[in-house]
Design an enzyme around this catalytic site. Structure first.
Site, short mmCIF file in Angstrom:
data_model
loop_
_atom_site.label_atom_id
_atom_site.label_comp_id
_atom_site.label_asym_id
_atom_site.label_seq_id
_atom_site.Cartn_x
_atom_site.Cartn_y
_atom_site.Cartn_z
N GLU A 286 41.44 52.65 42.66
CA GLU A 286 41.56 52.87 44.10
C GLU A 286 42.68 53.87 44.41
O GLU A 286 42.66 54.53 45.44
CB GLU A 286 41.84 51.54 44.80
N HIS A 307 32.06 43.59 19.41
CA HIS A 307 30.69 43.28 18.99
C HIS A 307 29.67 43.73 20.03
O HIS A 307 28.52 43.34 20.00
CB HIS A 307 30.56 41.78 18.70
N LYS A 421 31.46 49.78 54.12
CA LYS A 421 31.69 48.85 55.24
C LYS A 421 30.94 49.32 56.48
O LYS A 421 30.33 48.51 57.18
CB LYS A 421 33.18 48.76 55.56
O1 PA5 Z 1 44.35 47.94 47.92
C1 PA5 Z 1 43.85 47.72 49.01
O2 PA5 Z 1 44.43 48.05 50.07
C2 PA5 Z 1 42.51 47.02 49.16
O3 PA5 Z 1 41.90 46.76 47.96
C3 PA5 Z 1 42.71 45.71 49.89
O4 PA5 Z 1 43.59 44.91 49.15
C4 PA5 Z 1 41.40 44.95 50.07
O5 PA5 Z 1 40.44 45.76 50.65
C5 PA5 Z 1 41.62 43.72 50.94
O6 PA5 Z 1 42.13 44.10 52.18
P1 PA5 Z 1 42.76 43.08 53.19
O7 PA5 Z 1 43.95 42.46 52.55
O8 PA5 Z 1 43.13 43.90 54.38
O9 PA5 Z 1 41.70 42.05 53.50
#
Ligand code: PA5
Length: 444
Positions: A286, A307, A421
Protein backbone atom coordinates in the site's frame (compact mmCIF):
# COMPACT_ATOMS: atom_id res chain seq x y z
CA UNK A 1 18.03 -5.85 17.79
CA UNK A 2 17.02 -6.45 14.17
CA UNK A 3 20.04 -7.36 12.03
CA UNK A 4 20.35 -7.17 8.24
CA UNK A 5 22.66 -9.49 6.30
CA UNK A 6 23.14 -8.73 2.61
CA UNK A 7 25.70 -11.49 1.96
CA UNK A 8 23.20 -13.42 -0.17
CA UNK A 9 23.13 -10.57 -2.70
CA UNK A 10 26.89 -10.15 -3.13
CA UNK A 11 27.16 -12.35 -6.21
CA UNK A 12 24.39 -10.38 -7.94
CA UNK A 13 25.35 -6.74 -7.40
CA UNK A 14 28.48 -4.66 -7.68
CA UNK A 15 29.72 -3.03 -4.51
CA UNK A 16 29.93 0.34 -6.28
CA UNK A 17 26.25 0.12 -7.31
CA UNK A 18 25.24 -0.79 -3.76
CA UNK A 19 27.09 2.27 -2.50
CA UNK A 20 25.13 4.47 -4.94
CA UNK A 21 21.88 3.09 -3.53
CA UNK A 22 23.09 3.53 0.04
CA UNK A 23 23.62 7.19 -0.88
CA UNK A 24 20.05 7.38 -2.22
CA UNK A 25 18.71 5.70 0.91
CA UNK A 26 20.59 8.12 3.15
CA UNK A 27 19.12 11.06 1.20
CA UNK A 28 15.67 9.48 1.64
CA UNK A 29 16.36 9.09 5.36
CA UNK A 30 17.22 12.81 5.51
CA UNK A 31 13.86 13.60 3.90
CA UNK A 32 12.08 11.34 6.37
CA UNK A 33 13.91 12.78 9.37
CA UNK A 34 13.50 16.42 8.33
CA UNK A 35 9.81 15.84 7.54
CA UNK A 36 10.22 17.53 4.17
CA UNK A 37 8.85 14.74 1.94
CA UNK A 38 5.46 13.82 0.49
CA UNK A 39 2.91 12.77 3.10
CA UNK A 40 4.85 14.50 5.87
CA UNK A 41 1.71 15.01 7.93
CA UNK A 42 1.77 11.23 8.57
CA UNK A 43 5.10 10.84 10.33
CA UNK A 44 3.76 10.32 13.86
CA UNK A 45 4.71 6.60 13.79
CA UNK A 46 8.45 7.44 13.90
CA UNK A 47 8.44 8.42 17.56
CA UNK A 48 5.61 6.28 18.95
CA UNK A 49 8.05 3.97 20.79
CA UNK A 50 9.81 6.80 22.62
CA UNK A 51 6.80 9.06 23.06
CA UNK A 52 3.97 6.72 24.06
CA UNK A 53 2.96 7.92 27.52
CA UNK A 54 2.79 5.56 30.47
CA UNK A 55 -0.85 6.64 30.92
CA UNK A 56 -1.80 5.10 27.55
CA UNK A 57 -0.22 1.77 28.47
CA UNK A 58 -2.05 1.87 31.79
CA UNK A 59 -5.34 2.60 30.02
CA UNK A 60 -4.87 -0.49 27.85
CA UNK A 61 -4.05 -2.57 30.91
CA UNK A 62 -7.09 -1.20 32.74
CA UNK A 63 -9.39 -2.47 29.96
CA UNK A 64 -7.62 -5.84 30.12
CA UNK A 65 -8.09 -6.03 33.91
CA UNK A 66 -11.72 -4.92 33.94
CA UNK A 67 -12.63 -7.46 31.26
CA UNK A 68 -10.77 -10.14 33.19
CA UNK A 69 -12.83 -9.23 36.26
CA UNK A 70 -16.00 -9.79 34.19
CA UNK A 71 -14.72 -13.25 33.20
CA UNK A 72 -14.65 -12.34 29.51
CA UNK A 73 -13.15 -15.24 27.58
CA UNK A 74 -13.61 -14.07 23.99
CA UNK A 75 -12.65 -10.69 22.53
CA UNK A 76 -13.72 -9.96 18.97
CA UNK A 77 -11.34 -7.44 17.41
CA UNK A 78 -13.09 -5.75 14.50
CA UNK A 79 -11.02 -3.95 11.86
CA UNK A 80 -9.46 -4.29 8.42
CA UNK A 81 -6.06 -3.57 6.86
CA UNK A 82 -3.90 -1.49 9.17
CA UNK A 83 -6.66 -1.67 11.76
CA UNK A 84 -6.09 -5.39 12.32
CA UNK A 85 -3.02 -6.91 10.68
CA UNK A 86 -0.43 -5.67 13.20
CA UNK A 87 -2.35 -7.01 16.18
CA UNK A 88 -3.01 -10.31 14.45
CA UNK A 89 0.65 -10.60 13.47
CA UNK A 90 1.87 -10.04 17.04
CA UNK A 91 -0.74 -12.26 18.67
CA UNK A 92 -0.09 -15.16 16.28
CA UNK A 93 3.67 -14.80 16.61
CA UNK A 94 3.55 -14.82 20.41
CA UNK A 95 0.78 -17.36 21.07
CA UNK A 96 1.10 -21.08 21.62
CA UNK A 97 0.38 -22.82 18.30
CA UNK A 98 -2.32 -24.92 19.96
CA UNK A 99 -3.61 -22.47 22.56
CA UNK A 100 -7.21 -23.14 21.52
CA UNK A 101 -6.90 -26.91 21.82
CA UNK A 102 -4.92 -27.03 25.07
CA UNK A 103 -6.93 -27.79 28.17
CA UNK A 104 -6.44 -25.96 31.45
CA UNK A 105 -7.22 -22.50 32.67
CA UNK A 106 -6.40 -19.70 30.27
CA UNK A 107 -4.71 -16.56 31.60
CA UNK A 108 -6.12 -14.34 28.87
CA UNK A 109 -9.23 -14.31 26.71
CA UNK A 110 -9.11 -15.72 23.23
CA UNK A 111 -8.83 -12.95 20.65
CA UNK A 112 -10.55 -13.50 17.30
CA UNK A 113 -10.81 -11.11 14.37
CA UNK A 114 -13.78 -9.90 12.35
CA UNK A 115 -14.61 -7.06 9.99
CA UNK A 116 -11.72 -7.96 7.68
CA UNK A 117 -13.94 -9.54 5.01
CA UNK A 118 -17.56 -9.53 3.85
CA UNK A 119 -18.12 -13.27 4.04
CA UNK A 120 -21.58 -14.06 5.39
CA UNK A 121 -20.47 -17.53 6.36
CA UNK A 122 -17.59 -16.11 8.40
CA UNK A 123 -19.89 -13.83 10.35
CA UNK A 124 -22.55 -16.48 10.88
CA UNK A 125 -19.95 -18.90 12.21
CA UNK A 126 -18.41 -16.20 14.40
CA UNK A 127 -21.85 -15.72 15.96
CA UNK A 128 -22.00 -19.47 16.67
CA UNK A 129 -18.84 -19.02 18.74
CA UNK A 130 -19.92 -15.75 20.34
CA UNK A 131 -23.10 -17.38 21.61
CA UNK A 132 -21.09 -19.97 23.55
CA UNK A 133 -18.80 -17.47 25.24
CA UNK A 134 -18.56 -14.46 27.54
CA UNK A 135 -17.81 -11.81 24.97
CA UNK A 136 -16.48 -8.27 24.53
CA UNK A 137 -15.42 -6.39 21.41
CA UNK A 138 -12.87 -3.83 20.25
CA UNK A 139 -13.95 -2.02 17.10
CA UNK A 140 -11.14 -0.26 15.24
CA UNK A 141 -11.48 2.12 12.31
CA UNK A 142 -9.46 5.28 11.93
CA UNK A 143 -11.83 6.75 9.37
CA UNK A 144 -14.78 5.30 11.26
CA UNK A 145 -16.59 4.70 7.98
CA UNK A 146 -15.07 1.52 6.52
CA UNK A 147 -17.82 -0.85 5.37
CA UNK A 148 -16.36 -4.23 6.39
CA UNK A 149 -15.82 -3.41 10.10
CA UNK A 150 -19.04 -1.37 10.23
CA UNK A 151 -21.09 -4.38 9.08
CA UNK A 152 -19.40 -6.74 11.55
CA UNK A 153 -19.76 -4.24 14.39
CA UNK A 154 -23.46 -3.71 13.78
CA UNK A 155 -24.03 -7.46 14.15
CA UNK A 156 -21.82 -7.96 17.23
CA UNK A 157 -23.14 -4.79 18.87
CA UNK A 158 -26.72 -5.93 18.45
CA UNK A 159 -25.86 -9.27 20.05
CA UNK A 160 -23.99 -7.71 22.98
CA UNK A 161 -26.80 -5.22 23.64
CA UNK A 162 -29.40 -7.99 23.53
CA UNK A 163 -27.42 -10.31 25.79
CA UNK A 164 -25.72 -8.24 28.50
CA UNK A 165 -26.99 -5.55 30.86
CA UNK A 166 -23.48 -3.98 30.93
CA UNK A 167 -23.24 -3.84 27.11
CA UNK A 168 -21.52 -0.48 26.85
CA UNK A 169 -18.74 -1.71 29.17
CA UNK A 170 -18.04 -4.57 26.78
CA UNK A 171 -17.38 -2.36 23.78
CA UNK A 172 -14.24 -0.31 23.18
CA UNK A 173 -13.83 1.88 20.09
CA UNK A 174 -10.51 2.95 18.58
CA UNK A 175 -10.98 5.73 16.07
CA UNK A 176 -10.28 9.32 15.09
CA UNK A 177 -10.23 11.93 17.86
CA UNK A 178 -12.96 14.04 16.27
CA UNK A 179 -14.64 12.68 13.15
CA UNK A 180 -16.32 9.65 11.62
CA UNK A 181 -19.39 7.57 12.30
CA UNK A 182 -17.61 5.42 14.89
CA UNK A 183 -16.56 8.50 16.85
CA UNK A 184 -20.15 9.78 16.88
CA UNK A 185 -21.50 6.39 17.90
CA UNK A 186 -18.96 5.83 20.68
CA UNK A 187 -19.58 9.28 22.15
CA UNK A 188 -23.33 8.79 22.03
CA UNK A 189 -23.26 5.28 23.51
CA UNK A 190 -20.58 6.10 26.11
CA UNK A 191 -18.06 3.50 25.01
CA UNK A 192 -14.50 3.64 26.28
CA UNK A 193 -12.60 5.13 23.32
CA UNK A 194 -8.96 5.28 22.27
CA UNK A 195 -7.63 7.64 19.65
CA UNK A 196 -5.70 6.84 16.48
CA UNK A 197 -3.43 9.87 16.22
CA UNK A 198 -4.09 12.15 13.23
CA UNK A 199 -0.49 11.83 12.07
CA UNK A 200 -0.37 8.01 11.98
CA UNK A 201 -1.81 6.16 8.97
CA UNK A 202 -3.51 2.77 9.32
CA UNK A 203 -0.65 0.53 8.22
CA UNK A 204 1.81 2.37 10.48
CA UNK A 205 -0.48 2.17 13.51
CA UNK A 206 0.45 -1.12 15.20
CA UNK A 207 2.21 0.70 18.06
CA UNK A 208 -0.82 2.92 18.76
CA UNK A 209 -3.86 1.53 20.67
CA UNK A 210 -4.85 -0.09 17.33
CA UNK A 211 -2.26 -2.79 17.99
CA UNK A 212 -1.36 -2.24 21.63
CA UNK A 213 -4.84 -2.80 23.09
CA UNK A 214 -5.60 -6.14 21.37
CA UNK A 215 -2.05 -7.35 22.07
CA UNK A 216 -2.39 -6.45 25.76
CA UNK A 217 -5.83 -8.09 25.89
CA UNK A 218 -4.31 -11.29 24.50
CA UNK A 219 -1.98 -11.33 27.52
CA UNK A 220 1.24 -9.95 26.04
CA UNK A 221 3.58 -7.32 27.41
CA UNK A 222 3.21 -4.12 25.40
CA UNK A 223 5.89 -2.34 27.46
CA UNK A 224 8.46 -4.83 26.19
CA UNK A 225 7.13 -4.39 22.67
CA UNK A 226 7.54 -0.61 22.86
CA UNK A 227 11.04 -1.05 24.36
CA UNK A 228 12.11 -3.22 21.41
CA UNK A 229 10.60 -0.72 18.99
CA UNK A 230 12.44 2.11 20.75
CA UNK A 231 15.74 0.37 20.21
CA UNK A 232 15.00 0.25 16.47
CA UNK A 233 13.64 3.82 16.45
CA UNK A 234 17.13 4.84 17.52
CA UNK A 235 19.02 2.45 15.22
CA UNK A 236 16.95 3.35 12.14
CA UNK A 237 17.19 7.11 12.51
CA UNK A 238 21.01 7.23 12.57
CA UNK A 239 22.60 8.67 9.41
CA UNK A 240 24.93 5.76 8.78
CA UNK A 241 25.65 3.16 6.10
CA UNK A 242 25.21 0.63 8.91
CA UNK A 243 21.66 1.77 9.68
CA UNK A 244 19.72 -1.51 9.12
CA UNK A 245 16.76 0.21 7.46
CA UNK A 246 19.10 2.05 5.09
CA UNK A 247 20.90 -1.20 4.18
CA UNK A 248 17.66 -3.03 3.47
CA UNK A 249 16.08 -0.15 1.55
CA UNK A 250 19.24 0.37 -0.53
CA UNK A 251 19.57 -3.27 -1.56
CA UNK A 252 15.91 -3.87 -2.42
CA UNK A 253 15.80 -0.71 -4.53
CA UNK A 254 19.02 -1.66 -6.30
CA UNK A 255 17.66 -5.13 -7.12
CA UNK A 256 14.41 -3.60 -8.38
CA UNK A 257 15.84 -0.75 -10.40
CA UNK A 258 18.95 -2.34 -11.88
CA UNK A 259 18.26 -6.06 -11.94
CA UNK A 260 14.60 -6.03 -12.87
CA UNK A 261 13.64 -7.89 -9.69
CA UNK A 262 10.00 -6.85 -9.50
CA UNK A 263 8.85 -9.21 -6.76
CA UNK A 264 10.06 -9.45 -3.18
CA UNK A 265 9.13 -12.60 -1.29
CA UNK A 266 9.14 -12.40 2.50
CA UNK A 267 10.16 -15.82 3.77
CA UNK A 268 9.63 -17.21 7.25
CA UNK A 269 10.64 -20.59 8.64
CA UNK A 270 8.19 -20.56 11.53
CA UNK A 271 4.42 -20.84 10.96
CA UNK A 272 3.85 -18.30 13.73
CA UNK A 273 5.21 -15.67 11.36
CA UNK A 274 2.57 -16.16 8.66
CA UNK A 275 0.85 -12.94 9.66
CA UNK A 276 4.12 -11.02 9.72
CA UNK A 277 4.01 -11.67 5.97
CA UNK A 278 0.43 -10.35 5.78
CA UNK A 279 1.26 -7.21 7.80
CA UNK A 280 4.44 -6.60 5.77
CA UNK A 281 2.60 -7.05 2.43
CA UNK A 282 0.10 -4.38 3.39
CA UNK A 283 2.81 -2.04 4.65
CA UNK A 284 4.93 -2.24 1.52
CA UNK A 285 2.19 -2.92 -1.04
CA UNK A 286 0.00 0.00 0.00
CA UNK A 287 2.95 2.31 0.55
CA UNK A 288 4.94 1.63 -2.64
CA UNK A 289 2.50 0.38 -5.27
CA UNK A 290 1.66 3.69 -6.95
CA UNK A 291 2.36 5.71 -10.08
CA UNK A 292 2.86 2.42 -11.99
CA UNK A 293 5.88 1.65 -9.80
CA UNK A 294 6.74 -0.54 -6.82
CA UNK A 295 8.08 -3.93 -5.84
CA UNK A 296 5.26 -6.51 -5.60
CA UNK A 297 5.34 -7.95 -2.06
CA UNK A 298 4.62 -11.66 -1.69
CA UNK A 299 5.15 -14.03 1.21
CA UNK A 300 5.77 -17.72 1.77
CA UNK A 301 6.19 -20.00 4.75
CA UNK A 302 9.02 -22.49 4.54
CA UNK A 303 9.56 -25.34 4.68
CA UNK A 304 5.83 -25.80 3.88
CA UNK A 305 5.91 -23.75 0.69
CA UNK A 306 9.19 -25.26 -0.49
CA UNK A 307 6.91 -28.12 -1.49
CA UNK A 308 4.75 -25.83 -3.60
CA UNK A 309 6.12 -22.37 -4.46
CA UNK A 310 9.68 -23.66 -4.04
CA UNK A 311 9.60 -24.98 -7.60
CA UNK A 312 8.78 -21.56 -9.06
CA UNK A 313 11.31 -19.77 -6.90
CA UNK A 314 14.03 -22.22 -7.92
CA UNK A 315 13.31 -22.44 -11.64
CA UNK A 316 10.50 -20.13 -12.73
CA UNK A 317 10.85 -16.69 -14.27
CA UNK A 318 13.77 -14.84 -12.65
CA UNK A 319 11.83 -11.83 -11.41
CA UNK A 320 12.13 -12.12 -7.66
CA UNK A 321 14.38 -11.77 -4.69
CA UNK A 322 13.82 -13.12 -1.20
CA UNK A 323 13.91 -11.46 2.20
CA UNK A 324 14.20 -14.12 4.88
CA UNK A 325 13.05 -13.29 8.38
CA UNK A 326 15.37 -15.44 10.46
CA UNK A 327 14.76 -16.31 14.10
CA UNK A 328 18.08 -17.27 15.67
CA UNK A 329 16.81 -19.27 18.65
CA UNK A 330 13.72 -21.38 19.15
CA UNK A 331 11.86 -20.71 22.40
CA UNK A 332 11.21 -24.44 22.78
CA UNK A 333 13.34 -27.51 22.16
CA UNK A 334 12.53 -30.92 20.74
CA UNK A 335 15.28 -33.47 20.16
CA UNK A 336 15.00 -36.27 17.61
CA UNK A 337 15.37 -39.64 19.30
CA UNK A 338 17.20 -42.78 18.23
CA UNK A 339 15.23 -45.81 16.98
CA UNK A 340 16.93 -49.21 17.18
CA UNK A 341 15.16 -50.40 14.03
CA UNK A 342 15.77 -47.19 12.08
CA UNK A 343 13.16 -48.18 9.51
CA UNK A 344 12.59 -44.51 8.70
CA UNK A 345 16.38 -44.14 8.24
CA UNK A 346 16.44 -41.07 10.43
CA UNK A 347 19.03 -42.24 12.97
CA UNK A 348 21.59 -39.96 11.35
CA UNK A 349 19.59 -37.14 12.98
CA UNK A 350 19.37 -38.77 16.41
CA UNK A 351 20.31 -36.31 19.14
CA UNK A 352 19.80 -33.30 16.90
CA UNK A 353 17.23 -30.63 17.62
CA UNK A 354 14.41 -30.05 15.13
CA UNK A 355 15.57 -26.44 14.99
CA UNK A 356 18.97 -27.64 13.71
CA UNK A 357 17.15 -29.36 10.82
CA UNK A 358 15.20 -26.15 10.20
CA UNK A 359 18.44 -24.13 10.18
CA UNK A 360 20.04 -26.54 7.69
CA UNK A 361 16.91 -26.38 5.52
CA UNK A 362 17.24 -22.59 5.62
CA UNK A 363 20.92 -22.66 4.70
CA UNK A 364 20.43 -25.26 1.99
CA UNK A 365 17.57 -23.26 0.51
CA UNK A 366 19.60 -20.07 0.59
CA UNK A 367 22.43 -21.68 -1.39
CA UNK A 368 20.02 -23.36 -3.83
CA UNK A 369 18.05 -20.18 -4.48
CA UNK A 370 21.21 -18.10 -4.93
CA UNK A 371 22.45 -20.74 -7.41
CA UNK A 372 19.06 -20.46 -9.11
CA UNK A 373 19.41 -16.68 -9.55
CA UNK A 374 17.42 -15.45 -6.57
CA UNK A 375 19.25 -12.87 -4.42
CA UNK A 376 18.64 -13.22 -0.71
CA UNK A 377 18.46 -10.60 2.01
CA UNK A 378 18.22 -11.68 5.63
CA UNK A 379 16.55 -9.85 8.46
CA UNK A 380 17.13 -11.60 11.76
CA UNK A 381 15.94 -11.41 15.32
CA UNK A 382 17.13 -13.40 18.30
CA UNK A 383 13.84 -15.11 19.15
CA UNK A 384 10.09 -14.59 19.02
CA UNK A 385 9.35 -12.15 21.83
CA UNK A 386 7.40 -8.95 22.41
CA UNK A 387 10.69 -7.00 22.39
CA UNK A 388 11.85 -8.35 19.04
CA UNK A 389 8.46 -8.02 17.38
CA UNK A 390 8.31 -4.38 18.44
CA UNK A 391 11.74 -3.99 16.89
CA UNK A 392 10.74 -5.62 13.63
CA UNK A 393 7.61 -3.44 13.31
CA UNK A 394 9.59 -0.24 13.76
CA UNK A 395 12.39 -1.46 11.49
CA UNK A 396 10.08 -2.31 8.59
CA UNK A 397 8.15 0.97 8.95
CA UNK A 398 11.36 2.96 8.72
CA UNK A 399 12.63 0.83 5.82
CA UNK A 400 9.33 1.30 4.00
CA UNK A 401 9.37 5.08 4.36
CA UNK A 402 12.97 5.23 3.13
CA UNK A 403 12.34 2.81 0.24
CA UNK A 404 9.31 4.66 -1.05
CA UNK A 405 11.16 7.98 -0.97
CA UNK A 406 14.04 6.37 -2.93
CA UNK A 407 11.40 5.39 -5.53
CA UNK A 408 9.95 8.90 -5.52
CA UNK A 409 6.63 7.79 -4.04
CA UNK A 410 4.50 9.11 -1.18
CA UNK A 411 4.52 6.19 1.29
CA UNK A 412 1.66 7.50 3.38
CA UNK A 413 -1.38 7.64 1.09
CA UNK A 414 -3.43 4.93 -0.63
CA UNK A 415 -5.46 6.58 -3.40
CA UNK A 416 -5.93 3.30 -5.29
CA UNK A 417 -7.92 1.72 -2.46
CA UNK A 418 -10.86 4.01 -3.23
CA UNK A 419 -11.58 2.55 -6.70
CA UNK A 420 -13.24 -0.66 -5.51
CA UNK A 421 -15.12 1.18 -2.76
CA UNK A 422 -16.75 3.60 -5.24
CA UNK A 423 -17.94 0.71 -7.41
CA UNK A 424 -19.16 -1.28 -4.39
CA UNK A 425 -21.12 1.70 -3.02
CA UNK A 426 -22.66 2.32 -6.45
CA UNK A 427 -23.65 -1.35 -6.73
CA UNK A 428 -25.04 -1.37 -3.17
CA UNK A 429 -27.02 1.78 -4.04
CA UNK A 430 -25.61 3.82 -1.17
CA UNK A 431 -27.37 7.18 -0.83
CA UNK A 432 -25.37 9.86 -2.63
CA UNK A 433 -24.14 7.40 -5.31
CA UNK A 434 -27.25 7.60 -7.56
CA UNK A 435 -25.36 8.77 -10.68
CA UNK A 436 -22.59 6.17 -10.24
CA UNK A 437 -25.25 3.48 -9.68
CA UNK A 438 -26.88 4.31 -13.02
CA UNK A 439 -23.51 4.40 -14.77
CA UNK A 440 -22.23 1.13 -13.33
CA UNK A 441 -25.50 -0.74 -13.97
CA UNK A 442 -25.31 0.37 -17.62
CA UNK A 443 -21.94 -1.40 -17.85
CA UNK A 444 -23.26 -4.77 -16.61
O1 PA5 B 1 -3.23 1.70 5.78
C1 PA5 B 1 -4.36 2.14 5.69
O2 PA5 B 1 -4.62 3.35 5.88
C2 PA5 B 1 -5.54 1.25 5.35
O3 PA5 B 1 -5.17 -0.05 5.06
C3 PA5 B 1 -6.51 1.22 6.50
O4 PA5 B 1 -5.85 0.74 7.63
C4 PA5 B 1 -7.72 0.34 6.23
O5 PA5 B 1 -8.32 0.68 5.02
C5 PA5 B 1 -8.74 0.47 7.36
O6 PA5 B 1 -9.13 1.80 7.47
P1 PA5 B 1 -9.93 2.34 8.72
O7 PA5 B 1 -9.08 2.16 9.93
O8 PA5 B 1 -10.17 3.78 8.42
O9 PA5 B 1 -11.20 1.54 8.81
Amino acid sequence: MVKVNLGGCSSFVKDADYKVYVGKALEALDVLESGSGAGNDFLGWKHLPSETPESLIEECEAVRDSWKAKGIDLVVVIGIGGSYLGARCAIEALSHNFAKQLSGKKDAPEVVFAGNNLSEEYLAELMDLVQERNVATVVISKSGTTTEPAVAFRIIKEYIEKTYSDASERIVAITDARKGALKTLSTQEGYKAFVVPDNVGGRYSVLTPVGLLPIALAGFDIRKMLAGAKEMEEACSVRSEENPAVKYAAMRNLLYSQMDKKIEILVAYNPKLQYLGEWWKQLFGESEGKDLKGIFPASVNFTTDLHSMGQFIQEGERIMFETVVGVEKSNRSVTIGSDPQNLDQLNYLAGQSVEHCNAMAQLGTKLAHIDGGVPQLEISIENLSEFNLGGIFQFFEYACGISAYVLGINPFNQPGVEAYKKNMFALLEKPGYEEQTKAIKARL
